[in-house]
Design an enzyme around this catalytic site. Structure first.
Site, PDB file in Angstrom:
ATOM      1  N   HIS A  80      38.371  36.408  11.638  1.00 32.01           N
ATOM      2  CA  HIS A  80      38.746  35.888  10.324  1.00 32.01           C
ATOM      3  C   HIS A  80      39.868  34.884  10.522  1.00 32.01           C
ATOM      4  CE1 HIS A  80      40.382  35.670   6.279  1.00 32.01           C
ATOM      5  NE2 HIS A  80      39.208  36.117   5.863  1.00 32.01           N
TER       6      HIS A  80
ATOM      7  N   GLU B 156      34.150  30.024   6.410  1.00 37.31           N
ATOM      8  CA  GLU B 156      35.210  30.053   5.397  1.00 37.31           C
ATOM      9  C   GLU B 156      36.257  28.998   5.730  1.00 37.31           C
ATOM     10  OE1 GLU B 156      36.730  34.244   5.599  1.00 37.31           O
ATOM     11  OE2 GLU B 156      35.882  34.337   3.601  1.00 37.31           O
TER      12      GLU B 156
END
Ligand SMILES: O=C(CO)COP(=O)(O)O
EC number: 5.3.1.1
Length: 228
Positions: free
Chosen positions: A93, A141
């Site tokens: 992430h 993302e």
């Protein structure tokens, strides 16, 4: 392989920890039963066992380290995540970036443990690099939109389209989710129409005064899209 179409990342928010993490997870489970949309939750590591013992929907760790169980203070071995009842883990992430070799090693260790690997990437080119490591799914993302409320599916659709193209060129079987700023059912609909398999969300749910209502709003376009 049960990859959630809506994955809620609880991050390290107070609003989605402890008992509040249980409440949000139970709401997600209720909506899964009601609408048939596979929703997953990714609680903070301190709540992993609590959540996986509270709901039947898939629970994901937010990170693992490519190590066995043993003398590794502060690390998260995949085997312990499995023992805690998780079905898989996010990796890389943008708030917990790791080197490509660690991503590769973790994917392989997770595969041996039948843990689902959902690897995050910030750009289409990094999505391609990650695809070559054969994760179970990729979530693109753009970091600059994370937490902004400005949805990637409307502000930067080219990131999704170019990631789809670059991942397909490597392995068309890898589903691509997208995340960052996704806050409404309309943002989810736009992501699906661009070709996303599903979405990764955080603050729209964790910061909502009514998480259950928000989860339902985000799941509705997925239910109609997958029924069509
Ligand atoms: O980081 C994210 C999901 O992993 C996206 O965060 P927001 O939904 O808060 O933009």
């Amino acid at each position: 392989m049960h990859i959630p179409r809506l994955l809620i990342n609880f991050k390290a928010y107070m609003e989605s920890s402890g008992d509040r993490a249980v409440e949000i997870s139970k709401s997600a489970e209720r909506i899964w039963r009601e609408m048939g949309v596979l929703i997953g939750v990714s609680p903070n590591i301190v709540d992993l066992r609590l959540i996986s013992s509270s709901v039947e929907i898939p629970v994901f760790a937010q990170h693992v380290d490519p190590i066995p169980a043993g003398a590794y203070t502060g690390h998260v071995p995949p085997i312990l995540v499995k023992e805690a009842g998780a079905r898989g883990s996010l990796l890389n992430h943008s708030e917990k970036q790791i080197p490509l070799r660690h991503i590769a090693e973790s994917i392989n260790m997770m595969r041996d443990l039948n843990l689902i690997s959902i690897v995050c990437s910030p750009t289409p080119s990094e999505s391609a690099a990650v695809a070559a490591l054969l994760p179970d799914a990729i979530a693109v993302e753009p970091p600059e939109l994370i937490g902004s409320g400005i949805p990637v599916s409307k502000a930067k659709p080219e990131v999704i389209l170019n990631s789809l193209r670059s991942v397909k060129a490597i392995n068309s079987a890898i589903p691509l989710l997208c995340g960052a700023g996704i806050s409404s059912g309309d943002d989810v609909k736009a992501a699906l129409e661009l070709g996303s398999y599903g979405v990764l969300v955080a603050s729209a749910v964790t910061k909502s005064p009514d998480p259950q209502r928000k989860i339902r709003e985000l799941a509705e376009p997925i239910a109609s899209f997958t029924r069509a």
